[in-house]
Design an enzyme around this catalytic site. Structure first.
Site, PDB file in Angstrom:
ATOM      1  N   CYS A  55       0.831  -1.218   0.000  1.00  0.00           N
ATOM      2  CA  CYS A  55       0.000   0.000   0.000  1.00  0.00           C
ATOM      3  C   CYS A  55       0.854   1.251   0.000  1.00  0.00           C
ATOM      4  O   CYS A  55       0.431   2.314  -0.434  1.00  0.00           O
ATOM      5  CB  CYS A  55      -0.910   0.022   1.209  1.00  0.00           C
ATOM      6  SG  CYS A  55      -2.310  -1.020   0.945  1.00  0.00           S
TER       7      CYS A  55
ATOM      8  N   ASP B  15     -15.914   7.253  -1.412  1.00  0.00           N
ATOM      9  CA  ASP B  15     -16.027   6.444  -0.198  1.00  0.00           C
ATOM     10  C   ASP B  15     -15.067   5.275  -0.325  1.00  0.00           C
ATOM     11  O   ASP B  15     -14.237   5.254  -1.226  1.00  0.00           O
ATOM     12  CB  ASP B  15     -17.487   5.979  -0.035  1.00  0.00           C
ATOM     13  CG  ASP B  15     -17.880   5.933   1.440  1.00  0.00           C
ATOM     14  OD1 ASP B  15     -17.131   5.296   2.196  1.00  0.00           O
ATOM     15  OD2 ASP B  15     -18.896   6.557   1.814  1.00  0.00           O
ATOM     16  N   ASP B  16     -15.239   4.259   0.535  1.00  0.00           N
ATOM     17  CA  ASP B  16     -14.323   3.113   0.445  1.00  0.00           C
ATOM     18  C   ASP B  16     -14.507   2.346  -0.862  1.00  0.00           C
ATOM     19  O   ASP B  16     -13.591   1.700  -1.351  1.00  0.00           O
ATOM     20  CB  ASP B  16     -14.545   2.167   1.630  1.00  0.00           C
ATOM     21  CG  ASP B  16     -14.018   2.807   2.917  1.00  0.00           C
ATOM     22  OD1 ASP B  16     -13.106   3.650   2.796  1.00  0.00           O
ATOM     23  OD2 ASP B  16     -14.517   2.493   3.997  1.00  0.00           O
TER      24      ASP B  16
ATOM     25  N   LYS C 196       1.306   3.443  -3.061  1.00  0.00           N
ATOM     26  CA  LYS C 196       0.240   4.290  -3.620  1.00  0.00           C
ATOM     27  C   LYS C 196       0.770   5.678  -3.953  1.00  0.00           C
ATOM     28  O   LYS C 196       1.654   6.188  -3.274  1.00  0.00           O
ATOM     29  CB  LYS C 196      -0.882   4.456  -2.575  1.00  0.00           C
ATOM     30  CG  LYS C 196      -1.876   3.317  -2.585  1.00  0.00           C
ATOM     31  CD  LYS C 196      -2.870   3.497  -1.481  1.00  0.00           C
ATOM     32  CE  LYS C 196      -3.940   4.504  -1.831  1.00  0.00           C
ATOM     33  NZ  LYS C 196      -5.224   4.199  -1.162  1.00  0.00           N
TER      34      LYS C 196
ATOM     35  N   GLY D 140     -10.998   4.117  -8.319  1.00  0.00           N
ATOM     36  CA  GLY D 140      -9.833   3.420  -8.844  1.00  0.00           C
ATOM     37  C   GLY D 140      -8.726   3.355  -7.823  1.00  0.00           C
ATOM     38  O   GLY D 140      -8.914   3.664  -6.639  1.00  0.00           O
TER      39      GLY D 140
ATOM     40  N   SER E 141      -4.272   3.946  -7.620  1.00  0.00           N
ATOM     41  CA  SER E 141      -3.071   4.317  -8.356  1.00  0.00           C
ATOM     42  C   SER E 141      -1.853   4.002  -7.505  1.00  0.00           C
ATOM     43  O   SER E 141      -1.908   4.100  -6.270  1.00  0.00           O
ATOM     44  CB  SER E 141      -3.113   5.805  -8.694  1.00  0.00           C
ATOM     45  OG  SER E 141      -3.306   6.532  -7.501  1.00  0.00           O
TER      46      SER E 141
END
Ligand SMILES: Cc1cc2nc3c(=O)[nH]c(=O)nc-3n(C[C@H](O)[C@H](O)[C@H](O)COP(=O)(O)OP(=O)(O)OC[C@H]3O[C@@H](n4cnc5c(N)ncnc54)[C@H](O)[C@@H]3O)c2cc1C
Length: 752
Positions: free
Chosen positions: A416, A448-449, A419, A539, A541
């Site tokens: 993560c 949101d999530d 990102k 999405g 990234s």
């Protein structure tokens, strides 16, 4: 740019003129780590003015007189953006190109040439043929040749402009037209030529000897010269000269003094009285030190004639000064020659030499000119092998901020932590236009999530996902193509596009560069999604080694309207909506072996959405449909035959190809996926009959954003193809027919 060097400075080149081709070559020979070059050009094949008259006269072919900017840009490690600049914003350091997001620069160089002045002469633009833009003129020239050959009786050609360009154009067009008339046993005497110039003499920048020689040649060729004849209006039937004379003409060729485009002045750059960019001796704008200009568009302190010779000579100085400016080093002055050698052709492989007060003429001079010009072109069209990467040395161009940012790059996380930073991401999202749809309950407008979608009653949702690394160094165009590619599955099923979730990997780099890349990528995606009605709902990234992008796309359709791969009926015609060849062409492009115009055509084809084609096929009763992508035409066709339990006959000769694909495949340049696709040759009943056919390998060529392949009842097939062509699929065609399943194991019979 070196692949593993982060981008620290963007040098943007506007126009592929005579100076920039040298800049590109020199940066290719000696790359500058940390500097990213971007070439924005209206023409992918840029004409070399020195050979233009020779081409018009019929001594060269089109490729011989054009520099192919595609391989040259690749050699230089430059991004190639095909577009026409219409303004810059020096405050924000942005270049505006209609149809794409603005392009940021740290250093900008402009070499976009000039055009003959037409604005101040009423009717000139509408009724005359200006020599520039050259590509447009060359098209008009083709049509003009037809007109002359098909005409009867007298045909009056009128050339306006008495400089070297006008004189050469009159002599070369006349030479060509007379040759063509002779070929059709027509009368040469029905072709009349006049040359008009507003000055008291022709060739005012050359010496008296040159002028005398050309006055003699023009007289020998029957070209009437009218001096002191200022054209004040051009009408469909001729030109009006100041003082009363009207000269009737069937065609008017316009080669008057060079004029500047309006956009440099409108953008706030210092310009001279005519609107040309005012530069100092170092070719740097006198108002904006980060902007350079060369060639016709530049106005030097010590003015020189607008001539390709000077643009060529400025190239090496410009390249050196761009390097020096990137490293904040002192610049080098450009010292224009006071006297230069001009070789002016007379149309018939004969030339006149001009230097200072000296002149000479003869056939040998043409041979010499031809040798010089060909040698010049060779430098750009036959590029040396690319140099080895010596690893980045960024010390000279990295400022303190850059060094601070770069020091964190080495420690970037995976997972993560890879990102794209939230500030960068939210800045990008804020810059993108907001898209909404009633049935997208939670999307980017209220993040949101997760995104939430509603499937309206009576509909089902179809979903597909695609993701691949970029094959072009242009995030915006890549974003558009990748989205088109992903949407292809939805349209092939007959569904309407509803929404998409994006996944993007952006190369590590400075925050500004990462943000700009992500913005261009997402802008491209939105520009493909929006016209289809789909909204981007969310999405993910991340940063990674290379640019990659994909989408999960959602579509809606009534359950019983689904169009599947199974369903082909014996007797149906097979229709393909777009040409094939993207796999081999981009493999060739990576090796610098594809022509720029081939790649451009491939890109244009990939940018065409399958949406309207799908609706058209549906309306014409398509029984089955798929989009042609990674498995190639044959792979997708075999999938359809299996699902439909039918055989097919495929006409190899009818399969539409992107220009150049046959050549690159014949040269053995194929996509890395080709060998896997070729395993499907077992599905071809008669491979031995056609395996040596030049087109055969292309059946296995993987496609990106390929067209639709559909079976349509035979009686609807021709009207369907006509309609598809009308809708913007000019290559749509019937490529075979569906047959009853036989006992043969291989379902596909290919005919030549
Ligand atoms: C018939 C004729 C014969 C000639 N013969 C000779 C000769 O023998 N020798 C000689 O020295 N000179 C010759 N000239 C003059 C010569 O054509 C110009 O001086 C020369 O082309 C200028 O070179 P340049 O590099 O400034 O621009 P160009 O060669 O015009 O190149 C400009 C480039 O910029 C691109 N471009 C233009 N506008 C934009 C935009 N807005 N955005 C992005 N890209 C853009 C174009 O596509 C093109 O690639 C001749 C001219 C004519 C008309």
């Amino acid at each position: 740019m070196q692949a593993d060097a982060p981008v620290l400075k963007d040098i943007v080149l506007v126009g592929g003129g005579h100076a920039h081709v040298s800049v590109l070559r020199m940066f290719g020979m000696k790359p500058m780590p940390g500097v990213r070059l971007t070439l924005i050009t209206r023409d992918i094949h840029t004409p070399y003015s020195g050979m233009l008259p020779g081409y018009i006269a019929g001594h060269y072919d089109c490729d011989e007189i054009h520099i192919d900017l595609g391989p040259l840009a690749r050699f230089a490690g430059a991004r190639l953006y095909h577009g026409e600049v219409d303004g810059i914003d020096p405050g924000e350091r942005l270049v505006h190109v209609p149809g794409r997001p603005p392009v940021h620069y740290d250093l900008l160089s402009i070499n976009s040439g000039s055009r003959p002045r037409t604005v101040d002469v009423p009717g000139a633009l509408a009724n005359a043929l200006p020599i520039k833009p050259v590509d447009r003129w060359l098209h008009q020239w083709q049509a003009l040749q037809e007109r002359v050959l098909n005409s009867q009786g007298e045909f009056r050609m009128l050339v306006v402009g008495g400089g070297a360009g006008g004189v050469e154009l009159a002599l070369s067009t006349q030479h060509r037209l007379k040759g063509l008339l002779r070929d059709q046993d027509d009368q040469l005497s029905r072709l009349h030529y006049e040359l008009l110039t507003d000055g008291p003499e022709i060739l005012p920048t050359h010496n008296a000897g040159v002028r005398r020689r050309f006055m003699r040649v023009l007289a020998e060729r029957g070209i009437a010269v009218h001096l002191n004849s200022k054209v004040i209006a051009v009408e469909p039937t001729g030109v009006q000269v100041e003082g009363g004379d009207f000269h009737p003409a069937d065609a008017v060729l316009w080669v008057t003094v060079a004029a500047a485009p309006e956009w440099p002045a409108k953008s706030g750059l210092a310009v001279d009285r005519e609107g040309f960019i005012a530069v100092g001796r170092e070719l740097r704008s006198i108002s904006h030190p980060e902007i350079f200009a060369a060639g016709d568009i530049a106005s030097l302190p010590d003015p020189r004639p607008k001539s390709g010779v000077f643009a060529v000579r400025q190239g090496p100085v410009l390249a050196e000064n761009l390097r020096r400016a990137a490293e904040s080093r002192p610049l080098k002055p450009y010292r224009p020659q006071k006297r230069f050698l001009g070789l002016i052709s007379t149309g018939d492989t004969y030339a006149v030499a001009s230097r200072g007060n000296w002149s000479l003429e003869g056939r040998l001079l043409w041979t010499w000119k031809d040798w010089i010009d060909r040698r010049f072109m060779q430098r750009f069209n036959e590029l040396p092998e690319m140099g080895h990467d010596t690893g980045p040395d960024l010390g000279r161009i990295a400022d303190a901020d850059a060094i601070r940012e770069l020091s964190t790059l080495a420690m970037r996380c995976g997972g993560c932590g890879a990102k794209v930073g939230s500030t960068v991401l939210s800045r990008v999202i804020n810059r993108l236009p907001v898209q909404r749809r009633e049935d997208v309950l939670i999307g980017l407008d209220s993040p949101d999530d997760a995104a939430a979608f509603e499937v309206p009653p009576g509909r089902i949702m179809v979903q597909s996902v695609d993701y691949f690394r970029s094959f072009i160094d242009d995030p915006y165009t890549f974003g558009r193509i990748a989205s088109n590619h992903a949407l292809g599955d939805i349209f092939a099923m007959g569904a309407a596009a509803q929404s998409a979730l994006a996944i993007a990997t952006v190369p590590y780099g400075r925050e500004r560069i990462v943000e700009q890349t992500l913005f261009e990528l997402m802008s491209g995606a939105l520009d493909s999604l929006a016209p289809t009605g789909a909204v981007l709902a969310g999405g993910h990234s991340s940063e990674g080694a290379e640019l990659a992008f994909g989408l999960t796309v959602n579509g809606l359709i009534a359950k019983d309207a689904l169009l599947r791969k199974g369903g082909m009926q014996p007797g149906d015609a097979l229709i393909l909506t777009k040409p094939i060849g993207t796999g081999t062409l981009f493999a060739a492009d990576m090796r610098g072996r594809a022509k720029g115009r081939w790649i451009d055509e491939a890109i244009q084809s990939m940018l065409v959405s399958n949406q309207a084609a799908a609706a058209c096929l549906h309306r014409h009763g398509a029984t089955a449909c798929t989009d042609v992508t990674g498995f190639g035409l044959l792979g997708h066709l075999v999938e359809m035959t299996r699902a439909s339990d039918v055989d097919v006959q495929l006409e190899l000769g009818a399969v539409p190809l992107i220009d150049g694909a046959e050549q690159t495949a014949a040269a053995g340049i194929l996509s890395s996926l080709q060998p896997q696709n070729v395993r499907l040759r077992r599905a071809v009943r008669n491979p031995e009959a056609l395996s040596t056919h030049a087109r055969y390998p292309l059946l296995f060529d993987p496609q990106t954003a390929g067209g639709l392949l559909a079976s349509v009842p035979a009686d609807a097939a021709s009207p369907c193809v006509d309609k598809l062509r009308e809708l913007g699929y000019p290559h749509a065609i019937i490529i075979g027919r569906v047959e009853i399943r036989t006992t043969e194991a291989a379902p596909v019979q290919v005919v030549g």
